[in-house]
Design a protein around this motif. Structure first.
Motif, PDB file in Angstrom:
ATOM      1  N   ALA A   6     -51.669 -48.670 -32.876  1.00 18.22           N
ATOM      2  CA  ALA A   6     -51.968 -49.533 -34.030  1.00 18.22           C
ATOM      3  C   ALA A   6     -51.199 -50.849 -33.943  1.00 18.22           C
ATOM      4  CB  ALA A   6     -51.613 -48.808 -35.318  1.00 18.22           C
ATOM      5  N   PRO A   7     -51.775 -51.932 -34.460  1.00 21.70           N
ATOM      6  CA  PRO A   7     -51.032 -53.201 -34.479  1.00 21.70           C
ATOM      7  C   PRO A   7     -49.754 -53.048 -35.307  1.00 21.70           C
ATOM      8  CG  PRO A   7     -53.071 -53.356 -35.779  1.00 21.70           C
ATOM      9  CD  PRO A   7     -53.104 -52.048 -35.054  1.00 21.70           C
ATOM     10  N   GLY A   8     -48.705 -53.723 -34.874  1.00 26.08           N
ATOM     11  CA  GLY A   8     -47.430 -53.648 -35.582  1.00 26.08           C
ATOM     12  C   GLY A   8     -46.566 -52.476 -35.134  1.00 26.08           C
ATOM     13  N   SER A   9     -47.043 -51.679 -34.172  1.00 28.26           N
ATOM     14  CA  SER A   9     -46.248 -50.544 -33.689  1.00 28.26           C
ATOM     15  C   SER A   9     -45.026 -51.054 -32.932  1.00 28.26           C
ATOM     16  CB  SER A   9     -47.095 -49.657 -32.765  1.00 28.26           C
ATOM     17  OG  SER A   9     -48.124 -49.033 -33.486  1.00 28.26           O
ATOM     18  N   VAL A  10     -43.848 -50.554 -33.324  1.00 29.84           N
ATOM     19  CA  VAL A  10     -42.597 -50.906 -32.651  1.00 29.84           C
ATOM     20  C   VAL A  10     -42.319 -49.789 -31.646  1.00 29.84           C
ATOM     21  CG1 VAL A  10     -40.137 -51.349 -32.971  1.00 29.84           C
ATOM     22  CG2 VAL A  10     -41.783 -52.098 -34.717  1.00 29.84           C
ATOM     23  N   ALA A  11     -42.168 -50.151 -30.380  1.00 31.14           N
ATOM     24  CA  ALA A  11     -42.173 -49.116 -29.353  1.00 31.14           C
ATOM     25  C   ALA A  11     -41.150 -49.403 -28.262  1.00 31.14           C
ATOM     26  CB  ALA A  11     -43.574 -49.012 -28.743  1.00 31.14           C
ATOM     27  N   LEU A  12     -40.815 -48.366 -27.500  1.00 27.87           N
ATOM     28  CA  LEU A  12     -39.832 -48.464 -26.427  1.00 27.87           C
ATOM     29  C   LEU A  12     -40.438 -47.989 -25.106  1.00 27.87           C
ATOM     30  CD1 LEU A  12     -36.766 -46.777 -28.232  1.00 27.87           C
ATOM     31  CD2 LEU A  12     -37.379 -49.204 -28.235  1.00 27.87           C
ATOM     32  N   ALA A  13     -39.995 -48.608 -24.012  1.00 26.36           N
ATOM     33  CA  ALA A  13     -40.351 -48.133 -22.665  1.00 26.36           C
ATOM     34  C   ALA A  13     -39.296 -48.657 -21.701  1.00 26.36           C
ATOM     35  CB  ALA A  13     -41.728 -48.638 -22.243  1.00 26.36           C
ATOM     36  N   ASP A  14     -38.888 -47.811 -20.763  1.00 20.87           N
ATOM     37  CA  ASP A  14     -37.754 -48.153 -19.899  1.00 20.87           C
ATOM     38  C   ASP A  14     -36.608 -48.609 -20.810  1.00 20.87           C
ATOM     39  OD1 ASP A  14     -39.380 -47.590 -17.724  1.00 20.87           O
ATOM     40  OD2 ASP A  14     -40.059 -49.663 -17.543  1.00 20.87           O
ATOM     41  N   GLY A  15     -36.052 -49.775 -20.540  1.00 21.20           N
ATOM     42  CA  GLY A  15     -34.999 -50.282 -21.406  1.00 21.20           C
ATOM     43  C   GLY A  15     -35.497 -51.322 -22.394  1.00 21.20           C
ATOM     44  N   TRP A  16     -36.828 -51.463 -22.500  1.00 20.77           N
ATOM     45  CA  TRP A  16     -37.400 -52.518 -23.325  1.00 20.77           C
ATOM     46  C   TRP A  16     -37.812 -52.018 -24.706  1.00 20.77           C
ATOM     47  CZ3 TRP A  16     -36.903 -57.123 -21.138  1.00 20.77           C
ATOM     48  CH2 TRP A  16     -36.943 -57.241 -19.741  1.00 20.77           C
ATOM     49  N   CYS A  17     -37.821 -52.961 -25.657  1.00 20.17           N
ATOM     50  CA  CYS A  17     -38.479 -52.724 -26.938  1.00 20.17           C
ATOM     51  C   CYS A  17     -39.607 -53.741 -27.038  1.00 20.17           C
ATOM     52  CB  CYS A  17     -37.494 -52.913 -28.094  1.00 20.17           C
ATOM     53  SG  CYS A  17     -38.260 -52.742 -29.725  1.00 20.17           S
ATOM     54  N   GLY A  18     -40.722 -53.352 -27.641  1.00 19.55           N
ATOM     55  CA  GLY A  18     -41.844 -54.275 -27.812  1.00 19.55           C
ATOM     56  C   GLY A  18     -42.612 -53.932 -29.072  1.00 19.55           C
ATOM     57  N   ILE A  19     -43.360 -54.895 -29.566  1.00 21.33           N
ATOM     58  CA  ILE A  19     -44.185 -54.676 -30.757  1.00 21.33           C
ATOM     59  C   ILE A  19     -45.619 -55.047 -30.403  1.00 21.33           C
ATOM     60  CG2 ILE A  19     -44.446 -55.137 -33.218  1.00 21.33           C
ATOM     61  CD1 ILE A  19     -41.637 -56.449 -33.141  1.00 21.33           C
ATOM     62  N   TYR A  20     -46.548 -54.133 -30.653  1.00 20.08           N
ATOM     63  CA  TYR A  20     -47.956 -54.397 -30.339  1.00 20.08           C
ATOM     64  C   TYR A  20     -48.536 -55.368 -31.376  1.00 20.08           C
ATOM     65  CZ  TYR A  20     -47.991 -50.503 -26.999  1.00 20.08           C
ATOM     66  OH  TYR A  20     -47.745 -49.687 -25.930  1.00 20.08           O
ATOM     67  N   PRO A  21     -48.945 -56.577 -30.953  1.00 26.31           N
ATOM     68  CA  PRO A  21     -49.476 -57.548 -31.933  1.00 26.31           C
ATOM     69  C   PRO A  21     -50.868 -57.157 -32.429  1.00 26.31           C
ATOM     70  CG  PRO A  21     -48.970 -58.593 -29.809  1.00 26.31           C
ATOM     71  CD  PRO A  21     -48.930 -57.123 -29.594  1.00 26.31           C
ATOM     72  N   THR A  22     -51.647 -56.497 -31.557  1.00 28.23           N
ATOM     73  CA  THR A  22     -53.000 -56.093 -31.925  1.00 28.23           C
ATOM     74  C   THR A  22     -53.187 -54.655 -31.456  1.00 28.23           C
ATOM     75  OG1 THR A  22     -53.727 -57.020 -29.817  1.00 28.23           O
ATOM     76  CG2 THR A  22     -54.057 -58.387 -31.753  1.00 28.23           C
ATOM     77  N   ALA A  23     -54.226 -54.014 -31.954  1.00 29.95           N
ATOM     78  CA  ALA A  23     -54.510 -52.652 -31.502  1.00 29.95           C
ATOM     79  C   ALA A  23     -54.866 -52.682 -30.029  1.00 29.95           C
ATOM     80  CB  ALA A  23     -55.666 -52.075 -32.312  1.00 29.95           C
ATOM     81  N   SER A  24     -54.316 -51.775 -29.258  1.00 31.72           N
ATOM     82  CA  SER A  24     -54.638 -51.733 -27.827  1.00 31.72           C
ATOM     83  C   SER A  24     -54.245 -50.375 -27.295  1.00 31.72           C
ATOM     84  CB  SER A  24     -53.905 -52.846 -27.086  1.00 31.72           C
ATOM     85  OG  SER A  24     -52.530 -52.552 -27.015  1.00 31.72           O
ATOM     86  N   PRO A  25     -54.739 -50.025 -26.098  1.00 30.33           N
ATOM     87  CA  PRO A  25     -54.228 -48.812 -25.456  1.00 30.33           C
ATOM     88  C   PRO A  25     -52.758 -49.030 -25.113  1.00 30.33           C
ATOM     89  CG  PRO A  25     -56.169 -49.696 -24.325  1.00 30.33           C
ATOM     90  CD  PRO A  25     -55.711 -50.736 -25.286  1.00 30.33           C
ATOM     91  N   GLY A  26     -51.984 -47.963 -24.994  1.00 33.63           N
ATOM     92  CA  GLY A  26     -50.587 -48.177 -24.663  1.00 33.63           C
ATOM     93  C   GLY A  26     -49.846 -46.885 -24.409  1.00 33.63           C
ATOM     94  N   GLY A  27     -48.814 -46.970 -23.567  1.00 32.29           N
ATOM     95  CA  GLY A  27     -48.048 -45.797 -23.202  1.00 32.29           C
ATOM     96  C   GLY A  27     -46.596 -45.850 -23.640  1.00 32.29           C
ATOM     97  N   TRP A  28     -46.249 -46.845 -24.467  1.00 32.63           N
ATOM     98  CA  TRP A  28     -44.867 -46.943 -24.918  1.00 32.63           C
ATOM     99  C   TRP A  28     -44.633 -45.931 -26.048  1.00 32.63           C
ATOM    100  CZ3 TRP A  28     -41.988 -52.205 -24.688  1.00 32.63           C
ATOM    101  CH2 TRP A  28     -42.303 -52.869 -23.491  1.00 32.63           C
ATOM    102  N   LEU A  29     -43.363 -45.548 -26.243  1.00 35.94           N
ATOM    103  CA  LEU A  29     -43.030 -44.573 -27.282  1.00 35.94           C
ATOM    104  C   LEU A  29     -42.860 -45.306 -28.612  1.00 35.94           C
ATOM    105  CD1 LEU A  29     -40.544 -42.140 -25.495  1.00 35.94           C
ATOM    106  CD2 LEU A  29     -43.031 -42.309 -25.356  1.00 35.94           C
ATOM    107  N   VAL A  30     -43.694 -44.936 -29.592  1.00 40.19           N
ATOM    108  CA  VAL A  30     -43.740 -45.654 -30.865  1.00 40.19           C
ATOM    109  C   VAL A  30     -42.727 -45.052 -31.835  1.00 40.19           C
ATOM    110  CG1 VAL A  30     -45.193 -46.279 -32.813  1.00 40.19           C
ATOM    111  CG2 VAL A  30     -46.163 -46.239 -30.502  1.00 40.19           C
ATOM    112  N   ILE A  31     -41.796 -45.887 -32.314  1.00 38.98           N
ATOM    113  CA  ILE A  31     -40.768 -45.389 -33.237  1.00 38.98           C
ATOM    114  C   ILE A  31     -40.970 -45.874 -34.665  1.00 38.98           C
ATOM    115  CG2 ILE A  31     -39.054 -45.100 -31.393  1.00 38.98           C
ATOM    116  CD1 ILE A  31     -37.730 -47.712 -32.374  1.00 38.98           C
ATOM    117  N   GLY A  32     -41.819 -46.877 -34.868  1.00 40.96           N
ATOM    118  CA  GLY A  32     -42.011 -47.363 -36.237  1.00 40.96           C
ATOM    119  C   GLY A  32     -43.104 -48.400 -36.303  1.00 40.96           C
ATOM    120  N   THR A  33     -43.262 -48.975 -37.491  1.00 42.65           N
ATOM    121  CA  THR A  33     -44.281 -50.013 -37.674  1.00 42.65           C
ATOM    122  C   THR A  33     -43.706 -51.172 -38.469  1.00 42.65           C
ATOM    123  OG1 THR A  33     -45.067 -48.865 -39.637  1.00 42.65           O
ATOM    124  CG2 THR A  33     -46.299 -48.489 -37.607  1.00 42.65           C
TER     125      THR A  33
END
Lengths: 280, 199
Positions: free
Chosen positions: B145-172
């Motif tokens: 979902a857009p706005g998902s706050v997620a982690l992968a490797d040592g990075w944090c990222g936020i999905y700006p739009t809905a998209s496929p993804g493999g990062w671990l989502v911790i919040g919105t």
């Protein structure tokens, strides 16, 4: 001055020279895929170099003019009809008000271009009227019922006296890419003269080639910036040529680059077409 | 400045290889401020791409930059987060701690946006301790979902739009990450410092 979209075909978009300068924010450059064909269309109607044109995909488009308009169709060979009458491809055509213009399916190639005298007055996004199909930045894809505003033609077009479009040999010349050292011993030389088929999932983002596996070192690179024409080599060994809507960064090694002059060819190769690679 | 290598990308572009993403972000900011003429300057994990240049011009300009002269710290953007992601437990397991500890670490860390990619406005945020990495999902989700706050490797990222993804989502978050009509379309362009706040 306007033109209405009656049937947009499978995929029709507005394209200009694209929007460089935003890749660092994750935005693809976009822009007409067959740059030469788009430039010719603009030239034929006396347009500016960065005027937006319509880019069709395989199936053509059906339009209806508001007032009389001058247009030109270039790129993929197709039938052009105005109120049922066949008119020329690659030549300026003045169309009366309320005429139905059918740009037919591509007979060869993929993408036809339609330019209008005065240009298409879409609202630019980040400085460009090009539609990026990767993240859909820019004007949305054309839809039935949509009305495109046309600009006022500056001066009466003075088209070239003759236009000669030579058929392109399906030959793609390659140069070594920044990660050519990821290729296995002998793999570069083996590419020369090798024939590939264009895979069905090719699009404005990338041209996927299907053929002999290209051997490379295992592993992935840390993500790095990508250019148009970059030939990425995923572990499958099947090369992917990055086109205008490519993601700004990627993690597969770029082992080759398509010669700039052959990028327009990439825009017109359709699934199943054969292409020969040249490394000389 | 460490080992720096200019790798030509054809005749009108080059990659400059640097130590890491911090150095790449610094070099990209410096090149812009130095007025190096390019169509695009794209920092990434360990390179900066200069597109639309003569590689020789870039090589000639590089001695003006030193990795030590870090770019001045960017503005701080505060991002409110509801920590309700489906992968919070999974992250806690990887880190061998409680879910509350994950939230505490995430909200007490100052992140820096180092580069964008993947989608318009998607920034790679660095700042987590080196031992707080997480693997991507073995099978990516078909929709994040857009706005998902997620982690992968040592990075944090936020999905700006809905998209496929493999990062671990911790919040919105409902922070507006991307708006092409804004003067700065990305909320977190490279160089921005980011603080997450639980809400």
């Amino acid at each position: 001055m306007s033109v209405e979209v009656l049937d947009p075909g499978p995929l029709s978009t507005l394209q200009d020279l694209g929007r460089p300068g935003w890749a660092h924010l994750g935005v693809a450059r976009a822009g007409a895929l067959d740059r030469g064909a788009a430039a010719l269309a603009r030239r034929l109607v006396g347009g500016a170099v960065d005027d937006a044109v319509v880019e069709t995909t395989l199936g053509g488009i059906v339009l209806r003019t508001g007032r009389a308009a001058t247009l030109a169709v270039t790129g993929a060979a197709c039938e052009v009809r105005v109120d049922g009458h066949a008119v020329g491809h690659g030549t300026p055509v003045t169309v009366p008000a309320g005429a139905v213009v059918i740009i037919g399916p591509a007979r060869t190639g993929v993408r036809s271009y339609v330019a209008f005298a005065g240009g298409i007055a879409a609202e630019p996004v980040l400085g460009s009227r090009a539609t990026d199909t990767l993240a859909w930045v820019g004007p949305p894809r054309l839809a039935a019922g949509q009305v495109l505003a046309l600009g006022r033609p500056g001066q009466w077009p003075e088209p070239p006296a003759a236009v000669v479009v030579r058929p392109r040999e399906p030959v793609m010349r390659l140069r070594p890419g920044p990660r050519a050292d990821w290729l296995a011993e002998g793999a570069w030389a083996a590419l020369d003269g090798t024939r590939y088929a264009v895979a069905p999932d090719s699009d404005r983002i990338g041209l996927r080639l299907d053929g002999p596996r290209v051997e490379r070192r295992a592993g992935e690179l840390p993500s790095e910036g990508m250019v148009i024409g970059a030939v990425q080599l995923p572990p499958s060994g099947q090369p992917v040529v990055f086109l205008a809507d490519h993601p700004p960064t990627g993690g597969y090694p770029v082992v080759a680059l398509v010669a700039d002059d052959d990028l327009d060819l990439c825009a017109q190769l359709r699934p199943g077409d054969r292409v020969v690679l040249r490394t000389g | 400045m460490g080992a720096m290598r200019v790798v030509p990308v054809g005749e009108r572009a080059c990659l400059v290889e640097v130590r890491d993403a911090v150095a790449a972000a610094s070099l990209a900011v410096w090149a812009r401020s130095a007025g190096l003429a390019a169509d695009d300057i794209v920092p990434a994990a360990a390179t900066v791409l200069f597109d639309g240049v003569d590689p020789a011009d870039v090589a000639a300009a590089l001695p003006g930059w030193t990795a030590g002269s870090a770019a001045p710290p960017g503005p701080v953007v505060r991002v409110p987060v509801t920590y309700d992601g489906p992968d919070l437990e999974r992250v806690a397991e990887h880190w061998r701690c409680q879910v509350g500890d994950v939230v505490d670490l995430h909200t007490s860390t100052e992140f820096t946006a180092l580069f964008c990619g993947f989608a318009p406005g998607f920034s790679y945020l660095a700042g987590l301790p080196a031992d707080r990495t997480v693997p991507r999902l073995a099978t990516p989700r078909s929709r994040v979902a857009p706005g998902s706050v997620a982690l992968a490797d040592g990075w944090c990222g936020i999905y700006p739009t809905a998209s496929p993804g493999g990062w671990l989502v911790i919040g919105t978050t409902d922070a507006p990450l991307w708006d092409a009509d804004r003067e700065t379309p990305a909320l977190l362009p490279p160089g921005t410092r980011v603080r997450f706040e639980a809400c």
